[in-house]
Design an enzyme around this catalytic site. Structure first.
Site, PDB file in Angstrom:
ATOM      1  N   ALA A  72      -6.799  11.204  14.142  1.00  0.00           N
ATOM      2  CA  ALA A  72      -5.519  11.830  13.423  1.00  0.00           C
ATOM      3  C   ALA A  72      -4.556  11.795  14.370  1.00  0.00           C
ATOM      4  CB  ALA A  72      -6.172  13.383  13.097  1.00  0.00           C
ATOM      5  N   ASN A 141      -5.867  24.925  13.653  1.00  0.00           N
ATOM      6  CA  ASN A 141      -7.132  24.650  14.144  1.00  0.00           C
ATOM      7  C   ASN A 141      -7.618  25.651  15.140  1.00  0.00           C
ATOM      8  OD1 ASN A 141      -4.689  23.417  15.642  1.00  0.00           O
ATOM      9  ND2 ASN A 141      -5.949  23.200  17.361  1.00  0.00           N
ATOM     10  N   GLN A 169      -7.958  20.236   9.478  1.00  0.00           N
ATOM     11  CA  GLN A 169      -8.891  21.269   9.423  1.00  0.00           C
ATOM     12  C   GLN A 169      -8.975  21.671   7.779  1.00  0.00           C
ATOM     13  OE1 GLN A 169     -10.455  22.718  11.748  1.00  0.00           O
ATOM     14  NE2 GLN A 169      -9.648  21.644  13.456  1.00  0.00           N
ATOM     15  N   SER A 185      -9.143  13.722  10.121  1.00  0.00           N
ATOM     16  CA  SER A 185      -9.994  13.071  10.899  1.00  0.00           C
ATOM     17  C   SER A 185     -11.376  13.252  10.529  1.00  0.00           C
ATOM     18  CB  SER A 185      -9.878  13.823  12.461  1.00  0.00           C
ATOM     19  OG  SER A 185     -10.712  13.227  13.419  1.00  0.00           O
ATOM     20  N   HIS A 187     -14.489  13.230  11.742  1.00  0.00           N
ATOM     21  CA  HIS A 187     -15.262  14.190  12.673  1.00  0.00           C
ATOM     22  C   HIS A 187     -14.955  15.906  12.659  1.00  0.00           C
ATOM     23  CE1 HIS A 187     -13.419  15.683  16.272  1.00  0.00           C
ATOM     24  NE2 HIS A 187     -12.388  14.999  16.129  1.00  0.00           N
ATOM     25  N   THR A 223      -9.359  -4.634  14.691  1.00  0.00           N
ATOM     26  CA  THR A 223     -10.413  -4.884  13.920  1.00  0.00           C
ATOM     27  C   THR A 223     -11.187  -3.463  13.434  1.00  0.00           C
ATOM     28  OG1 THR A 223     -10.751  -6.739  14.842  1.00  0.00           O
ATOM     29  CG2 THR A 223     -12.743  -5.823  13.416  1.00  0.00           C
ATOM     30  N   CYS A 305      -8.484  20.975  22.800  1.00  0.00           N
ATOM     31  CA  CYS A 305      -7.443  20.160  23.400  1.00  0.00           C
ATOM     32  C   CYS A 305      -6.707  20.986  24.546  1.00  0.00           C
ATOM     33  CB  CYS A 305      -6.359  19.587  22.420  1.00  0.00           C
ATOM     34  SG  CYS A 305      -7.239  18.500  21.133  1.00  0.00           S
TER      35      CYS A 305
END
Length: 359
Positions: A72, A141, A169, A185, A187, A223, A305
């Protein structure tokens, strides 16, 4: 161990894992093809990528395109930097993720939109008249507050500005509302780490910010991993299919958690909030000691983070908390695979450890 840190990352869904395995190797050894190759193995891998793209797109507003990225954070950089030629100011809410705040600051002119004590970014404030891009996330978040994204999108249109929504989120948990660009994102909703996406509405053209082969619509070079894309798509499909079921489960966990932590103070709105996020505080709490005493319970002292920085959370400071109040706060995140028994066991451990501090 009890995992209560769903805002940092979520457990990989079995459906996502199964989807990924085929494209790591496969039973016939042909699942490792480059999706950008023209031969048969490449075309098979490319088909898996496009199926995943369709599944991810199914949870976005109608129209637009999904650009796969490595995260993200990369998607946010593409959105902010890819519109930089428009000039003007980037206006961001004070509780945005560092990926938005730091990128906006690095791009030159930026403006901070204030938030109320309940953790919402009030639309009744005036961004600079030359604002080219407004960035307000859908769900915070750290404290889980839901932002008035529809109002901010409307405000951006009135100012002839673009609107970027960090929906990391929110995606897979609730309807993702309208915007010009939306970052997510995998995950954060039971998909694999290492892949994200930027949704871009029809008619909006971005500039290339990462040069190379131009594999993703000429905007994102590199890729693609069919395995990561397949896991992403499977997680999105599973989230779509069981969104109501997951939400009901989380409401039950939230209600019980609020009972168990009734003598703690809630940070942010109780109602305008994703109820899989419980951010609470106790006056005088030594959070580092609490985490050490409850080492079998995985929870956070702030966003992943920011943890370890030693600085008070910018989100908690933005809603008016003092340094001491911010540093005495913890975040419990739960979701699809959390059980009621885990919530109760974790609450007992945390409350017992807090009492041992004389609180």
């Amino acid at each position: 161990m009890i995992y209560l840190d769903y805002q940092a990352t979520t457990p990989l869904a079995p459906e996502a894992r199964d989807a990924m395995l085929r494209w790591l190797d496969g039973p016939d050894g042909t699942g490792f093809g480059n999706p950008h190759s023209a031969h048969r193995m490449g075309r098979q891998a490319a088909a898996a990528v496009e199926l995943a793209r369709d599944r991810v797109a199914a949870l976005f507003p109608a129209g637009g395109k999904v650009i796969f990225t490595g995260s993200a954070t990369e998607a946010i950089n593409l959105a902010i930097r890819g519109t930089a030629s428009r000039g003007g100011t980037v206006s961001v809410s004070a509780i945005e993720h560092a990926a938005v705040l730091d990128t906006a600051k690095s791009c030159g002119k930026w403006h901070e939109l204030n938030v109320a004590q309940d953790g919402q970014c009030n639309v009744k404030q005036d961004p600079p008249s030359d604002t080219r891009l407004i960035c307000v996330m859908q769900v915070n978040n750290e404290i889980g507050t839901i932002q008035p994204t529809l109002d901010w999108h409307r405000r951006a249109k009135e100012m002839n500005a673009l609107y970027l929504c960090d929906a990391v989120q929110a995606y897979g948990k609730m309807e993702v509302t309208g915007a010009d660009m939306i970052a997510i994102s995998a995950h954060k909703f039971h998909g694999p780490k290492g892949i994200g996406a930027l949704w871009v509405r029809d008619g909006l053209e971005l500039e290339e910010v990462q040069t190379g082969g131009g594999q993703e619509f000429g905007l994102r070079s590199g890729t693609l991993s069919p395995a990561l894309c397949a896991g992403f798509g499977a997680a999105a499909k599973e989230a779509k299919d069981r969104m109501a079921q997951d939400a009901e489960h989380i409401e039950q966990l939230w209600s019980r958690a609020r009972e168990l932590f009734s003598d703690w103070t809630l940070n942010g709105s109780e109602d305008a909030r994703w109820h899989g996020n419980l951010n609470i505080r106790r006056e005088g709490l030594d959070v580092a000691r609490l985490m050490s005493d409850c080492r079998n319970v995985m929870f956070s002292a702030g966003s992943a983070c920011a943890s370890g920085s030693g600085r008070p959370s910018h989100v908690l400071k933005a809603i008016g908390l003092s340094d001491e109040e911010a540093k005495s706060s913890i975040r419990l995140g739960f979701g699809r695979y959390t059980t009621m028994e885990q919530i109760e066991e974790a609450a007992q451990a945390i409350n017992t450890a807090a009492k041992e501090q004389g609180l």
